[in-house]
Design a protein around this motif. Structure first.
Motif, PDB file in Angstrom:
ATOM      1  N   LYS A 210       7.187   4.442  14.098  1.00 15.23           N
ATOM      2  CA  LYS A 210       6.253   4.331  12.999  1.00 15.23           C
ATOM      3  C   LYS A 210       4.884   5.088  13.450  1.00 15.23           C
ATOM      4  CE  LYS A 210       7.227  -0.064  10.751  1.00 15.23           C
ATOM      5  NZ  LYS A 210       6.748  -1.350  10.613  1.00 15.23           N
ATOM      6  N   GLN A 211       4.768   5.423  14.780  1.00 17.50           N
ATOM      7  CA  GLN A 211       3.540   5.904  15.245  1.00 17.50           C
ATOM      8  C   GLN A 211       3.917   7.198  15.965  1.00 17.50           C
ATOM      9  OE1 GLN A 211       1.036   2.290  16.358  1.00 17.50           O
ATOM     10  NE2 GLN A 211      -0.567   3.963  15.892  1.00 17.50           N
ATOM     11  N   ALA A 212       5.248   7.558  16.022  1.00 16.92           N
ATOM     12  CA  ALA A 212       5.709   8.555  16.836  1.00 16.92           C
ATOM     13  C   ALA A 212       5.001   9.904  16.928  1.00 16.92           C
ATOM     14  CB  ALA A 212       7.339   8.833  16.675  1.00 16.92           C
ATOM     15  N   ALA A 216       3.522  12.138  19.674  1.00 14.48           N
ATOM     16  CA  ALA A 216       4.219  13.733  19.807  1.00 14.48           C
ATOM     17  C   ALA A 216       3.011  14.689  19.681  1.00 14.48           C
ATOM     18  CB  ALA A 216       5.065  13.982  18.765  1.00 14.48           C
ATOM     19  N   SER A 217       2.167  14.289  18.922  1.00 12.84           N
ATOM     20  CA  SER A 217       0.694  15.374  18.821  1.00 12.84           C
ATOM     21  C   SER A 217       0.103  15.383  20.168  1.00 12.84           C
ATOM     22  CB  SER A 217       0.156  15.054  17.534  1.00 12.84           C
ATOM     23  OG  SER A 217      -1.027  15.776  17.707  1.00 12.84           O
ATOM     24  N   LEU A 463       6.602  20.968  19.272  1.00 13.48           N
ATOM     25  CA  LEU A 463       7.797  20.306  19.025  1.00 13.48           C
ATOM     26  C   LEU A 463       7.368  19.118  18.049  1.00 13.48           C
ATOM     27  CD1 LEU A 463       8.332  21.565  21.723  1.00 13.48           C
ATOM     28  CD2 LEU A 463      10.185  20.379  21.927  1.00 13.48           C
ATOM     29  N   ASP A 464       8.370  19.011  16.996  1.00 11.79           N
ATOM     30  CA  ASP A 464       8.225  17.757  16.150  1.00 11.79           C
ATOM     31  C   ASP A 464       8.941  16.620  16.510  1.00 11.79           C
ATOM     32  OD1 ASP A 464      10.887  17.833  15.421  1.00 11.79           O
ATOM     33  OD2 ASP A 464      10.627  19.033  13.695  1.00 11.79           O
ATOM     34  N   VAL A 465       8.624  15.416  16.090  1.00 21.72           N
ATOM     35  CA  VAL A 465       9.210  14.253  16.613  1.00 21.72           C
ATOM     36  C   VAL A 465      10.742  14.119  16.754  1.00 21.72           C
ATOM     37  CG1 VAL A 465       9.694  11.824  16.267  1.00 21.72           C
ATOM     38  CG2 VAL A 465       7.341  12.506  15.734  1.00 21.72           C
ATOM     39  N   TRP A 466      11.323  14.758  15.933  1.00 18.11           N
ATOM     40  CA  TRP A 466      12.775  14.941  16.088  1.00 18.11           C
ATOM     41  C   TRP A 466      13.251  15.529  17.186  1.00 18.11           C
ATOM     42  CZ3 TRP A 466      16.620  18.727  16.081  1.00 18.11           C
ATOM     43  CH2 TRP A 466      17.682  18.405  15.490  1.00 18.11           C
ATOM     44  N   GLN A 467      12.597  16.799  17.274  1.00 18.03           N
ATOM     45  CA  GLN A 467      12.966  17.463  18.483  1.00 18.03           C
ATOM     46  C   GLN A 467      12.753  16.851  19.996  1.00 18.03           C
ATOM     47  OE1 GLN A 467      10.478  20.896  17.051  1.00 18.03           O
ATOM     48  NE2 GLN A 467      12.295  22.084  17.205  1.00 18.03           N
ATOM     49  N   TRP A 492       9.948   8.661  25.967  1.00 18.67           N
ATOM     50  CA  TRP A 492       8.685   9.452  26.151  1.00 18.67           C
ATOM     51  C   TRP A 492       7.220   9.019  25.564  1.00 18.67           C
ATOM     52  CZ3 TRP A 492       6.507  11.209  21.162  1.00 18.67           C
ATOM     53  CH2 TRP A 492       7.664  10.910  20.331  1.00 18.67           C
ATOM     54  N   ILE A 493       7.519   7.913  24.861  1.00 15.37           N
ATOM     55  CA  ILE A 493       6.226   7.185  24.571  1.00 15.37           C
ATOM     56  C   ILE A 493       5.978   6.017  25.585  1.00 15.37           C
ATOM     57  CG2 ILE A 493       5.091   5.728  22.834  1.00 15.37           C
ATOM     58  CD1 ILE A 493       6.825   7.508  20.462  1.00 15.37           C
TER      59      ILE A 493
END
Length: 583
Positions: A210-212, A216-217, A463-467, A492-493
């Protein structure tokens, strides 16, 4: 039979001012006054050797206070007092860095001739090197890099705040519960009920998902800043990390190539475990969270005895050191709510002592962790206290830091396996050992592959979350040799190491330290001169790059594959032994 009646409570009274926190506060204030005097002096004059040596001694005093603070965090001390002490330590460190920054700026205004005259008046040449961390750079670069460093620290704080404020809500046996990130992450891997472990694992991932976007940002921005730093310095993104760890890119690549070349043999254990579970393949969570049926328990005294015996034939000095440390109350093994998960070893280099904290529960893993922390303490005991303008955290190479600790724990586990008569327990301990070993060579390998791939992709934009998640999955698949049916989502989180402001590429030093330690353990067998070489190697930590120290003391060339292949062969032997042992 227990022959060592080891006390499980440490003695802090003979360090600094013990629990007299008022005197400790006065001591901190006296350090601040010394720094303020130096700061005032530096405005009028350029700091020379006497002043730099004074600053070096102050840095050592600050480090002792910081180690003592870590010890106090496990005690029943008012949180407000701990916050105040920690804040004071941060202020003192900032003051030191401010003095050095001002000195940098002053020296950058000098001509080459004037700078050489200043440097020639300093006999301790390491102090000159420390001012510029190796080389003199332009003032504009100092300003840009300082700004980037401050921004990275801010981004790390934002990451930590978001992660620490995360709440995992779920229904567990008809009961609504709320867990923090730390609690959920721990329970997802260690809860005694396998169904609850899996439920918590899934709910944690759902909450992270939910906060990915926010995570990622943050990671995109941090890596983007680092890549910009690299452009300013005209260096590769791995260069700084390799320098901090005292190794070359050639050595790192040769090490990983050795691991990859044995991927098939290492992955064999994954197949064995899947077959035991009646499956084609295990998931990452099943592999990493299913506890081995290790019913062997150790009292604290028995663990100490076992650790001493496991190291006695390698170096009797180590055994005597452990006895001394236990007798003098250097270890706190009590279980208390004030203690965090895991353990730590706090060094007091100037005082020639260490303090170890862990929540000892009579399990083999607690005994292993005790051996690990005693390994850190032995390392600190060997280190020479030399004048330096950098904090130990900046010079203590992680590749080096994990060597002695993993050496100790591996020697202990090997001793337990050899000493255990029950074949089923022996096999369970061996399996547990192999799983821990594969964590160094597969999980951490995956983290390194991900980090490296992210840096390459980030050069072309965010890169976006999916990438990001796709890169993570692909990296894990390669590291585990496609040996699992599912991999760890949002690693990665979960790994705070990716977000460390001061430490890019945090992960590979553990793999390096693991392979180095088991390789040295093999060399130690029947080698009478090993103990002297090992002590000499550890004693010069930070004085030469690790790669040079290994060559100096052991005549090993880490840029060649032979050493790494022998180390990995030791683990493959364990896997074959497990495969051929009875159930």
């Amino acid at each position: 039979m227990e022959t060592i009646k080891a006390q499980t409570r440490w003695n802090l009274n003979n360090l600094l001012y013990g629990f007299d926190l008022e005197k400790l506060s006065k001591h901190i204030n006296s350090i601040k006054e010394k720094l303020t005097d130096l700061e005032t002096y530096s405005v009028a004059k350029i700091l020379k050797e006497n002043e730099l040596l004074t600053l070096s001694k102050i840095i050592k005093q600050i480090e002792s206070v910081e180690s003592f603070y870590y010890c106090l965090t496990t005690e029943n001390v008012e949180p407000a007092l701990l916050t105040s002490i920690n804040g004071s330590i941060s202020t003192l460190k900032s003051q030191v860095r401010s003095i050095l920054s001002h000195l940098q700026e002053t020296l950058l205004e000098l001509t080459e001739k004037e700078f050489d005259e200043w440097a020639s008046g300093i006999n301790e040449k390491r102090l000159v090197t420390d001012v510029f961390r190796g080389k003199r750079i332009r003032k504009e670069e100092v300003n840009k890099l300082s700004f980037a460093g401050e921004t990275l620290s801010c981004m790390q704080e934002v990451y930590e705040q978001i992660r620490n404020n995360l709440v995992v809500r779920m229904n567990l046996v008809d009961e609504e519960i709320e867990l923090t990130f730390s609690e959920a992450n721990h329970s997802a891997m260690s809860h005694s009920d396998s169904s609850k472990r899996l439920l918590i694992f899934k709910e944690l991932n759902r909450s992270l998902g939910k906060q990915a976007n926010e995570f990622a940002s943050i990671y995109n921005q941090m890596v983007g800043l680092r890549l910009n730093e690299n452009r300013i310095r005209n260096v590769h993104y791995l260069d700084e990390s390799l320098k901090w760890n005292g190794i070359s890119s050639t050595t790192l690549n040769v090490m990983w190539d050795a691991v990859d070349s044995k991927s098939k043999e290492l992955s064999e254990f994954l197949k064995i475990k899947a077959k035991e579970a009646g499956k084609d393949k295990l998931t990452w969570h099943e592999l990493m969270s299913t506890p081995e049926d290790v019913s062997l328990n150790f009292t604290f005294s028995q663990a100490i005895e076992g650790i001493i015996k496991s190291l006695q034939t390698i170096d009797s000095n180590i055994s005597e050191y452990i006895k001394e440390g236990i007798t003098k109350g250097w270890v706190d093994a009590e279980q208390r709510k004030t203690k965090p998960f895991g353990g730590f070893c706090a060094p007091f280099l100037a005082e020639g002592e260490s303090r170890i904290s862990l929540s000892y529960d009579n399990s083999i893993d607690s005994a292993r962790r005790l051996a690990h922390e005693l390994g850190h303490a032995w390392h600190f005991q060997q280190m020479k206290v030399v004048p330096s303008l950098r904090f130990s955290e900046e010079t203590f190479e992680m590749t080096m830091a994990e060597t002695s600790s993993i050496f100790f724990e591996t020697a202990f586990i090997n001793y337990v396996i050899e000493d255990t008569q029950d074949e089923s327990i022996k096999k369970a301990i061996l399996g547990w050992k192999i799983e821990r070993s594969l964590n160094y060579l597969m999980s951490i390998r995956g983290a390194f592959l991900f980090e490296n791939a992210f840096y390459e992709c980030r050069k072309n934009g965010q890169l976006d979350v999916w990438q990001v998640e796709k890169l993570s999955q692909q990296s894990q698949e390669k590291a585990f040799g496609n040996g699992l049916s599912e991999y760890e989502p949002y690693v990665w989180i979960k790994y705070g190491q990716f977000y460390q402001a001061d430490v890019p590429f945090y992960n590979y030093p553990y793999s390096f330290g693991f392979l180095l330690s088991i390789g040295l353990l093999e060399i130690s067998k029947g080698n009478e001169g090993f103990c002297k070489k090992f002590q000499g190697f550890l004693s010069e930590t930070g004085m030469l790059p690790l790669e040079q120290l290994i060559k100096k003391h052991f005549h090993l060339d880490l840029t060649q594959p032979e050493f790494w292949q022998r180390s990995i062969l030791s683990l493959i032997k364990d896997i074959n032994q497990y495969k051929n042992s009875g159930s």
